[in-house]
Design a protein around this motif. Structure first.
Motif, PDB file in Angstrom:
ATOM      1  N   LEU A  66      -3.457  16.870 -10.783  1.00  0.00           N
ATOM      2  CA  LEU A  66      -3.135  17.950  -9.648  1.00  0.00           C
ATOM      3  C   LEU A  66      -3.023  18.080  -8.560  1.00  0.00           C
ATOM      4  O   LEU A  66      -2.732  18.620  -7.444  1.00  0.00           O
ATOM      5  CB  LEU A  66      -3.254  19.098 -11.104  1.00  0.00           C
ATOM      6  CG  LEU A  66      -2.718  20.576 -10.148  1.00  0.00           C
ATOM      7  CD1 LEU A  66      -1.196  20.095 -10.594  1.00  0.00           C
ATOM      8  CD2 LEU A  66      -3.665  21.485 -11.062  1.00  0.00           C
ATOM      9  N   ALA A  67      -4.459  17.391  -7.774  1.00  0.00           N
ATOM     10  CA  ALA A  67      -4.796  18.222  -6.544  1.00  0.00           C
ATOM     11  C   ALA A  67      -3.762  17.062  -5.861  1.00  0.00           C
ATOM     12  O   ALA A  67      -3.482  17.296  -4.967  1.00  0.00           O
ATOM     13  CB  ALA A  67      -6.040  18.061  -5.958  1.00  0.00           C
ATOM     14  N   VAL A  68      -3.904  16.021  -5.738  1.00  0.00           N
ATOM     15  CA  VAL A  68      -3.448  14.473  -5.894  1.00  0.00           C
ATOM     16  C   VAL A  68      -1.809  14.809  -5.699  1.00  0.00           C
ATOM     17  O   VAL A  68      -1.357  15.231  -3.955  1.00  0.00           O
ATOM     18  CB  VAL A  68      -3.532  13.264  -6.425  1.00  0.00           C
ATOM     19  CG1 VAL A  68      -3.248  12.689  -5.326  1.00  0.00           C
ATOM     20  CG2 VAL A  68      -4.930  13.262  -5.627  1.00  0.00           C
ATOM     21  N   VAL A  91       0.989  -1.323   0.068  1.00  0.00           N
ATOM     22  CA  VAL A  91      -0.224   0.132  -0.328  1.00  0.00           C
ATOM     23  C   VAL A  91       1.007   1.412  -0.075  1.00  0.00           C
ATOM     24  O   VAL A  91       2.115   1.613   0.907  1.00  0.00           O
ATOM     25  CB  VAL A  91      -0.698  -0.200   1.082  1.00  0.00           C
ATOM     26  CG1 VAL A  91      -1.796   1.045   0.931  1.00  0.00           C
ATOM     27  CG2 VAL A  91      -1.519  -1.264   1.020  1.00  0.00           C
ATOM     28  N   TYR A  92       0.307   1.830  -0.673  1.00  0.00           N
ATOM     29  CA  TYR A  92       1.889   3.452  -0.770  1.00  0.00           C
ATOM     30  C   TYR A  92       1.098   4.489  -0.080  1.00  0.00           C
ATOM     31  O   TYR A  92      -0.697   4.563  -0.577  1.00  0.00           O
ATOM     32  CB  TYR A  92       1.943   4.016  -2.523  1.00  0.00           C
ATOM     33  CG  TYR A  92       2.696   2.409  -3.108  1.00  0.00           C
ATOM     34  CD1 TYR A  92       2.602   1.490  -3.156  1.00  0.00           C
ATOM     35  CD2 TYR A  92       4.192   3.747  -3.067  1.00  0.00           C
ATOM     36  CE1 TYR A  92       4.446   0.489  -3.270  1.00  0.00           C
ATOM     37  CE2 TYR A  92       5.057   2.255  -3.895  1.00  0.00           C
ATOM     38  CZ  TYR A  92       4.862   1.233  -3.955  1.00  0.00           C
ATOM     39  OH  TYR A  92       6.355   0.713  -3.950  1.00  0.00           O
ATOM     40  N   THR A  93       1.621   5.838   0.001  1.00  0.00           N
ATOM     41  CA  THR A  93       0.906   6.916   0.106  1.00  0.00           C
ATOM     42  C   THR A  93      -0.130   7.378  -0.647  1.00  0.00           C
ATOM     43  O   THR A  93      -1.193   7.499  -0.524  1.00  0.00           O
ATOM     44  CB  THR A  93       2.308   7.856  -0.066  1.00  0.00           C
ATOM     45  OG1 THR A  93       2.992   7.809  -1.525  1.00  0.00           O
ATOM     46  CG2 THR A  93       3.142   7.429   1.389  1.00  0.00           C
ATOM     47  N   THR A  94       0.118   7.498  -1.984  1.00  0.00           N
ATOM     48  CA  THR A  94      -1.112   6.972  -3.005  1.00  0.00           C
ATOM     49  C   THR A  94      -0.845   6.692  -4.084  1.00  0.00           C
ATOM     50  O   THR A  94       0.462   5.857  -4.171  1.00  0.00           O
ATOM     51  CB  THR A  94      -1.456   8.807  -3.203  1.00  0.00           C
ATOM     52  OG1 THR A  94      -2.612   8.807  -3.794  1.00  0.00           O
ATOM     53  CG2 THR A  94      -0.096   8.794  -3.875  1.00  0.00           C
ATOM     54  N   ASP A  95      -1.747   6.002  -5.508  1.00  0.00           N
ATOM     55  CA  ASP A  95      -1.600   5.241  -6.193  1.00  0.00           C
ATOM     56  C   ASP A  95      -1.018   5.655  -6.736  1.00  0.00           C
ATOM     57  O   ASP A  95       0.176   6.414  -7.719  1.00  0.00           O
ATOM     58  CB  ASP A  95      -3.021   5.919  -6.682  1.00  0.00           C
ATOM     59  CG  ASP A  95      -2.930   4.935  -8.109  1.00  0.00           C
ATOM     60  OD1 ASP A  95      -1.828   3.989  -8.620  1.00  0.00           O
ATOM     61  OD2 ASP A  95      -4.045   4.094  -9.180  1.00  0.00           O
ATOM     62  N   PRO A  96       0.391   4.640  -6.795  1.00  0.00           N
ATOM     63  CA  PRO A  96       1.290   4.940  -7.378  1.00  0.00           C
ATOM     64  C   PRO A  96       1.759   5.356  -9.144  1.00  0.00           C
ATOM     65  O   PRO A  96       2.536   5.751 -10.158  1.00  0.00           O
ATOM     66  CB  PRO A  96       2.758   4.129  -7.239  1.00  0.00           C
ATOM     67  CG  PRO A  96       1.217   3.176  -6.423  1.00  0.00           C
ATOM     68  CD  PRO A  96       0.644   3.209  -6.278  1.00  0.00           C
ATOM     69  N   ARG A  97      -0.111   5.605  -9.755  1.00  0.00           N
ATOM     70  CA  ARG A  97       0.101   5.304 -11.033  1.00  0.00           C
ATOM     71  C   ARG A  97      -0.039   6.345 -11.424  1.00  0.00           C
ATOM     72  O   ARG A  97       0.299   7.121 -12.527  1.00  0.00           O
ATOM     73  CB  ARG A  97      -0.804   4.676 -11.697  1.00  0.00           C
ATOM     74  CG  ARG A  97      -0.499   3.007 -11.456  1.00  0.00           C
ATOM     75  CD  ARG A  97      -1.923   1.687 -12.162  1.00  0.00           C
ATOM     76  NE  ARG A  97      -1.502   0.969 -11.941  1.00  0.00           N
ATOM     77  CZ  ARG A  97      -0.808  -0.214 -11.891  1.00  0.00           C
ATOM     78  NH1 ARG A  97       0.316   0.512 -13.262  1.00  0.00           N
ATOM     79  NH2 ARG A  97      -1.050  -1.291 -11.685  1.00  0.00           N
ATOM     80  N   ILE A  98      -0.383   7.695 -10.189  1.00  0.00           N
ATOM     81  CA  ILE A  98      -0.481   9.118 -10.514  1.00  0.00           C
ATOM     82  C   ILE A  98       0.390   9.641  -9.793  1.00  0.00           C
ATOM     83  O   ILE A  98       1.171  10.686 -10.492  1.00  0.00           O
ATOM     84  CB  ILE A  98      -1.649   9.405  -9.052  1.00  0.00           C
ATOM     85  CG1 ILE A  98      -3.369   8.227 -10.064  1.00  0.00           C
ATOM     86  CG2 ILE A  98      -2.321  10.812  -9.656  1.00  0.00           C
ATOM     87  CD1 ILE A  98      -4.308   8.938 -11.735  1.00  0.00           C
ATOM     88  N   VAL A  99       1.162   8.885  -9.165  1.00  0.00           N
ATOM     89  CA  VAL A  99       2.389  10.042  -8.358  1.00  0.00           C
ATOM     90  C   VAL A  99       3.373   9.245  -7.831  1.00  0.00           C
ATOM     91  O   VAL A  99       3.651   8.696  -7.494  1.00  0.00           O
ATOM     92  CB  VAL A  99       1.365  10.522  -6.708  1.00  0.00           C
ATOM     93  CG1 VAL A  99       2.677  11.177  -6.230  1.00  0.00           C
ATOM     94  CG2 VAL A  99       0.428  11.272  -7.232  1.00  0.00           C
TER      95      VAL A  99
END
Ligand code: ADP
Ligand code: ASP
Ligand code: MG
Length: 410
Positions: free
Chosen positions: A392-394, A178-186
């Motif tokens: 952009l927000a993420v 589990v990542y801090t957020t989706d690694p595909r986006i960030v």
């Protein structure tokens, strides 16, 4: 010797080669003396393909027949994996959900597991078999095939681990945790070594599809030791979901979730008097539409605006309900927007910390992103923004809260 439930998602069983790979990993665990139950998803893309086929015949496919159709995806994988295991010289046996008897309610396409008969599985494990179970499916009391909602194989895995009192439930997927957020986006997103159960529950319910929300609920209810790992790597400890209450050591923010599946409806010029919210949302509830965020503006000139969000699939239905309500209460107009996104910060650390919200809003305003709605709980802050600014927000929030850096503690 431990009893381990391993769940492999679609990409992890996406080809014959990948299925052989899974068989080899299972063989390694068997060689260490463990008992292994394997839960598999349909091969990558298969569930979507089947849904498309159904839609070519019925725009809104009959739910019972859709479940009969969708369950075939997982049935293919269990047979192939059992063959691959046998090919490696292991004893293996495949089971559909109905054959295990994973009993569910009769809510086709989103059924809930009621009970699991684990006798067959225990017997096979005792005689040295690897048991391979089809994820995502069950059977209702009348014997109809049911499915558990998209991503439901996670829930099969955790529910089986709970029923068998397994030592660990391992969710193998195409990311190594589990990542801090989706690694595909960030791309700078960081893998978390641990995440608390509460945070994982929020992340899942706010849109992170790495675990289906019901699987996290099961893990919490039955205290299942749950770990997310990569099926593409041999090493690595993945992410462990923990139940510790000690939040002192926890980072302020654990992650960012996002969701593009909602739509916003606004009733304009609503008379500002008691009972109006109930009058608007009552008919929505009667139409079986779930409401997520709600905002009512401060009144002026005796009227106010009332907004709320629903799942995008129910947008049109909700608009139709509101058109009727509008005339009854004498509102000016109803407007809708299905191009919105919800972005949420999650962290148990924010419980003991002020100033998170203002930092979040500042980071968004620095990027000129307008916030349309806000909702908060003890461990999360969600905002609704224009769909086109979601990524952009993420990224802006990931940077503002320095989530790429380890241990920004509360
Ligand atoms: P599977 O088919 O194995 O069930 P899913 O596609 O359902 O896999 O879930 C894994 C995906 O979840 C990842 O590929 C990733 O893009 C996405 N994801 C979303 N949020 C996160 C997150 N916070 N950490 C890791 N993965 C995430
Ligand atoms: N095959 C189902 C889906 O695509 C269940 C799962 O993969 O968990 O949603
Ligand atoms: Mg999944």
């Amino acid at each position: 010797m431990a009893l381990i439930v391993q769940k492999y998602g679609g990409t992890s069983v996406g080809s014959i080669e990948r299925i052989r790979n899974v068989a080899e990993r299972v063989a390694k665990f068997k060689a260490l003396g463990h008992q292994v139950v394997v839960v598999v998803s349909a091969m990558a893309g298969e569930t979507n393909r089947l849904i498309e086929l159904a839609k070519q015949i019925q725009k809104e496919p009959d739910p019972r027949e859709l479940d009969v159709l969708l369950s075939t995806g997982e049935q293919v994988t269990i047979a192939l994996l059992a063959m691959a295991l046998k090919d490696l010289g292991l004893k293996a046996k495949s089971y559909t959900g109905g054959q295990v008897r994973i009993l569910t309610d009769d809510a086709h396409t989103k059924a809930r597991i009621l009970s699991i008969d684990e006798d067959n599985i225990r017997r096979d494990l005792a005689s040295g078999h690897v048991v391979v179970v089809a994820g995502f499916q069950g059977v209702d009391a009348a014997g109809n095939i049911t499915t558990l909602g998209r991503g439901g194989s996670d829930t099969t895995g955790v529910a089986l681990a709970a029923a068998l009192k397994a030592d660990e439930c391992q969710i193998y997927t195409d990311v190594d945790g589990v990542y801090t957020t989706d690694p595909r986006i960030v791309p700078e997103a960081r893998r978390l070594k641990t995440i608390t159960f509460e945070e994982m529950l929020e992340m899942a319910s706010l849109g992170s599809k790495v675990l289906q929300i019901r699987s996290v609920e099961f893990a919490g209810k039955y205290k299942v030791r749950l770990r997310v790992l990569s099926s593409f790597e041999d090493e690595g400890e993945g992410t462990l979901i923990t139940f510790e209450e000690d939040t002192m050591e926890r980072p302020l923010i654990s992650g960012i979730a996002f969701n593009r599946e909602e739509a916003k409806l606004t009733v304009l010029g609503v008379p500002d008097r008691p009972g109006i919210a109930a009058h608007i949302l009552g008919p929505i509830a009667e139409a079986n539409i779930d409401v997520d965020m709600i905002v009512q503006n401060v009144g002026h000139d005796g009227t106010t605006d009332f907004s709320f969000t629903v799942h995008r699939n129910e947008f049109k239905k909700a608009m139709a309900v509101l058109e009727k309500v509008k005339d009854e209460i004498g509102a000016r107009a109803v407007i809708g927007d299905d191009k919105i996104a919800k972005v949420s910060l999650v962290g148990v650390g924010m419980r003991t910390h002020a100033g998170i919200a203002s930092k979040m809003f500042k980071a968004l305003s620095d990027e000129n992103i307008n916030i349309q709605m806000i909702s908060t709980s003890e461990i999360k802050i969600s905002v609704v923004v224009d769909d086109k600014y979601m990524e952009l927000a993420v990224r802006a929030l990931h940077q503002a809260f320095e989530l790429d850096k380890e241990g920004v503690a509360a």
